[in-house]
Design an enzyme around this catalytic site. Structure first.
Site, PDB file in Angstrom:
ATOM      1  N   SER A 193      98.353 -71.815 -55.898  1.00 52.32           N
ATOM      2  CA  SER A 193      97.942 -70.546 -55.303  1.00 52.32           C
ATOM      3  C   SER A 193      98.710 -70.170 -54.040  1.00 52.32           C
ATOM      4  O   SER A 193      98.801 -68.994 -53.704  1.00 52.32           O
ATOM      5  CB  SER A 193      96.444 -70.577 -55.000  1.00 52.32           C
ATOM      6  OG  SER A 193      96.131 -71.658 -54.147  1.00 52.32           O
ATOM      7  N   HIS A 231      95.591 -67.998 -61.083  1.00 57.00           N
ATOM      8  CA  HIS A 231      96.759 -67.128 -60.903  1.00 57.00           C
ATOM      9  C   HIS A 231      97.634 -67.045 -62.153  1.00 57.00           C
ATOM     10  O   HIS A 231      98.727 -66.483 -62.103  1.00 57.00           O
ATOM     11  CB  HIS A 231      97.576 -67.582 -59.695  1.00 57.00           C
ATOM     12  CG  HIS A 231      96.785 -67.527 -58.437  1.00 57.00           C
ATOM     13  ND1 HIS A 231      96.594 -66.369 -57.722  1.00 57.00           N
ATOM     14  CD2 HIS A 231      96.069 -68.480 -57.804  1.00 57.00           C
ATOM     15  CE1 HIS A 231      95.818 -66.620 -56.685  1.00 57.00           C
ATOM     16  NE2 HIS A 231      95.480 -67.895 -56.711  1.00 57.00           N
ATOM     17  N   LYS A 251      91.104 -61.586 -59.756  1.00 57.47           N
ATOM     18  CA  LYS A 251      92.510 -61.483 -59.337  1.00 57.47           C
ATOM     19  C   LYS A 251      93.238 -60.514 -60.259  1.00 57.47           C
ATOM     20  O   LYS A 251      93.019 -59.318 -60.162  1.00 57.47           O
ATOM     21  CB  LYS A 251      93.100 -62.880 -59.248  1.00 57.47           C
ATOM     22  CG  LYS A 251      92.471 -63.596 -58.038  1.00 57.47           C
ATOM     23  CD  LYS A 251      92.792 -65.036 -57.863  1.00 57.47           C
ATOM     24  CE  LYS A 251      92.075 -65.529 -56.602  1.00 57.47           C
ATOM     25  NZ  LYS A 251      91.956 -66.973 -56.532  1.00 57.47           N
TER      26      LYS A 251
HETATM   27  C1  LIG Z   1      90.920 -67.735 -55.902  1.00 56.50           C
HETATM   28  C2  LIG Z   1      90.943 -69.082 -56.490  1.00 56.50           C
HETATM   29  C3  LIG Z   1      89.767 -69.702 -56.932  1.00 56.50           C
HETATM   30  C4  LIG Z   1      88.428 -69.095 -56.692  1.00 56.50           C
HETATM   31  O1  LIG Z   1      88.173 -68.035 -57.534  1.00 56.50           O
HETATM   32  P1  LIG Z   1      87.088 -66.938 -57.078  1.00 56.50           P
HETATM   33  O2  LIG Z   1      86.734 -66.245 -58.323  1.00 56.50           O
HETATM   34  O3  LIG Z   1      87.757 -66.090 -56.061  1.00 56.50           O
HETATM   35  O4  LIG Z   1      85.943 -67.728 -56.490  1.00 56.50           O
HETATM   36  C5  LIG Z   1      89.862 -70.911 -57.566  1.00 56.50           C
HETATM   37  N1  LIG Z   1      91.052 -71.509 -57.735  1.00 56.50           N
HETATM   38  C6  LIG Z   1      92.204 -70.960 -57.320  1.00 56.50           C
HETATM   39  C7  LIG Z   1      93.494 -71.668 -57.559  1.00 56.50           C
HETATM   40  C8  LIG Z   1      92.181 -69.735 -56.666  1.00 56.50           C
HETATM   41  O5  LIG Z   1      93.319 -69.201 -56.215  1.00 56.50           O
END
Ligand SMILES: *Cc1c(COP(=O)(O)O)cnc(C)c1O
Length: 386
Positions: free
Chosen positions: A179, A207, A236
């Site tokens: 990430s 991602h 995302k």
């Molecule tokens: C953003 C993210 C999460 C968390 O997801 P949310 O739906 O925002 O709680 C988990 N793992 C990674 C790698 C992330 O980038």
């Protein structure tokens, strides 16, 4: 009271090492344009990689679902919060990600806690990449098993941890796309290790989902088998809110029975499930958006190389500019903001000590002109004595 004095000391210490965190208050946002404290900025820090959070069809599906189903779901999935639209979304997610079954969660953070704490027992271990997301670490803590971290993407190191396991309900876990760095894990190597040592593999595809494999995520992208467990988020690239676990039917059934982060929380609003269904439909019917994103990534990389910007090897929308020092990362971020660009500084402990960076993210909503002028501004600002 004493606890307040103690908190004040901890906050002061945070400030003295330039790690004090402040939230930006966003006045308005529309695709890549964002307004913060009266400044109109081009947003290069969002995870809305396809610009879907502002798509009129998603807004329409939110309104329609809200009219017919209400705003809140009113209860958890095991009480009366599991609505027809949640069920429809689970079926669609399973089909779309090539999984036997899928389960919708309120967030990726909770989905990771759920899978890890359900699979790993007190006598087990979580074998994890050192650069995994914080939620995967917290899942290991909740499981009360051991956390064994291997060097970033070092499969030999991962294997040396697997060799020593005692078979007490263990798990191998990695981000698919890291990430804060944008690089990909060697997921087929991880799959081989998982099968050889008979330890399940969890890939956090936060991602990758919506981006890789024509949007279907890491499994389709790398043709992974359906026993690999995938966590994806809906907040995302899909532009909505919530998350899911996709994997074998038996795993999904076990999560419904045993996963406390699934059982003891309210289900996502029906409108969010409806908007996600629309988002997936757009991924399937309008592939051009994804093409635009990859064109933008390639254009950024080519321009950045011309200008000798310190970019790292990444083919995903995440293109970090590592400046190392936290204070300098903050000053560069502020200077870019003065010039009309929002790139937030990411500091430890989100990234390892001494690797503070600007986490630049690209979106299909960015125009070529915006990317070009960002690269020019970046090359000027990085040369300033900040
Ligand atoms: C953003 C993210 C999460 C968390 O997801 P949310 O739906 O925002 O709680 C988990 N793992 C990674 C790698 C992330 O980038």
């Amino acid at each position: 009271m004493r606890y307040l004095d103690q908190l004040a000391d901890r906050i002061d210490a945070q400030q003295s090492v330039n790690l004090f965190r402040q939230r930006l208050v966003v006045d308005s946002a529309r695709f890549e344009q964002i307004e913060v404290a009266g400044d109109r900025l081009i947003n290069f820090s969002s995870n809305d990689y396809l610009g879907l959070a502002h798509h009129p069809k998603l807004k329409e599906s939110v309104s329609f679902a809200t009219e017919t189903m209400g705003v809140g779901s009113g209860a958890s999935h095991l009480v009366t919060g599991h609505q027809d639209v949640h069920r429809a979304l689970e079926l669609k997610l399973a089909e779309f990600t090539h999984a036997e079954s899928a389960l919708v969660f309120s967030s990726g953070y909770m989905a990771n806690l759920a899978v890890i704490s359900t699979l790993v027992g007190r006598r087990g271990a979580v074998v994890a990449d050192k650069l995994n997301h914080a939620s995967l670490i917290d899942g290991a803590i909740l499981s009360r098993g051991k956390l064994l971290r291997y060097r970033h993407k070092d499969l030999a190191d991962a294997e040396s941890r697997l060799v020593g396991l005692k078979g007490g309900a263990d798990l191998l876990v990695s981000d698919s796309v890291f990430s804060m760095d944008g690089d990909l894990a060697d997921v087929s190597g991880l799959q081989s290790l998982s099968e050889h040592y008979d330890v399940p593999l969890l890939l956090d595809d936060a991602h990758g989902f919506g981006i890789l494999g024509e949007g279907r995520g890491i499994r389709a992208h790398e043709k992974l088998r359906d026993n690999v467990i995938i966590v994806g988020t809906l907040g995302k690239a899909l532009g909505v809110y919530g998350a899911f676990v996709a994997g074998p039917q038996l795993l999904i059934q076990a999560l419904i029975q045993f996963a406390r982060p699934y059982i003891y929380t309210t289900s996502i609003p029906p409108s969010m499930a409806a908007a996600t269904l629309k988002s997936i439909e757009l991924l399937e019917t309008e592939p051009a958006r994804l093409q635009t994103l990859f064109n933008n990534i390639n254009q950024f990389k080519a321009l950045a190389k011309c200008r000798n910007l310190p970019i790292v090897e990444s083919d995903t929308p995440i293109q970090p500019i590592v400046v190392k020092d936290s204070a300098r990362a903050l000053r560069i971020s502020n200077e870019l903001r003065r010039r009309g660009y929002l790139l937030t500084a990411i500091r430890p402990p989100t990234v390892p000590a001494g690797s503070a960076r600007l986490r630049l993210t690209l979106s299909a909503a960015h125009s070529f002109e915006q990317i070009k002028s960002l690269v020019e501004e970046l090359s000027i600002v990085l040369d300033l004595e900040l």
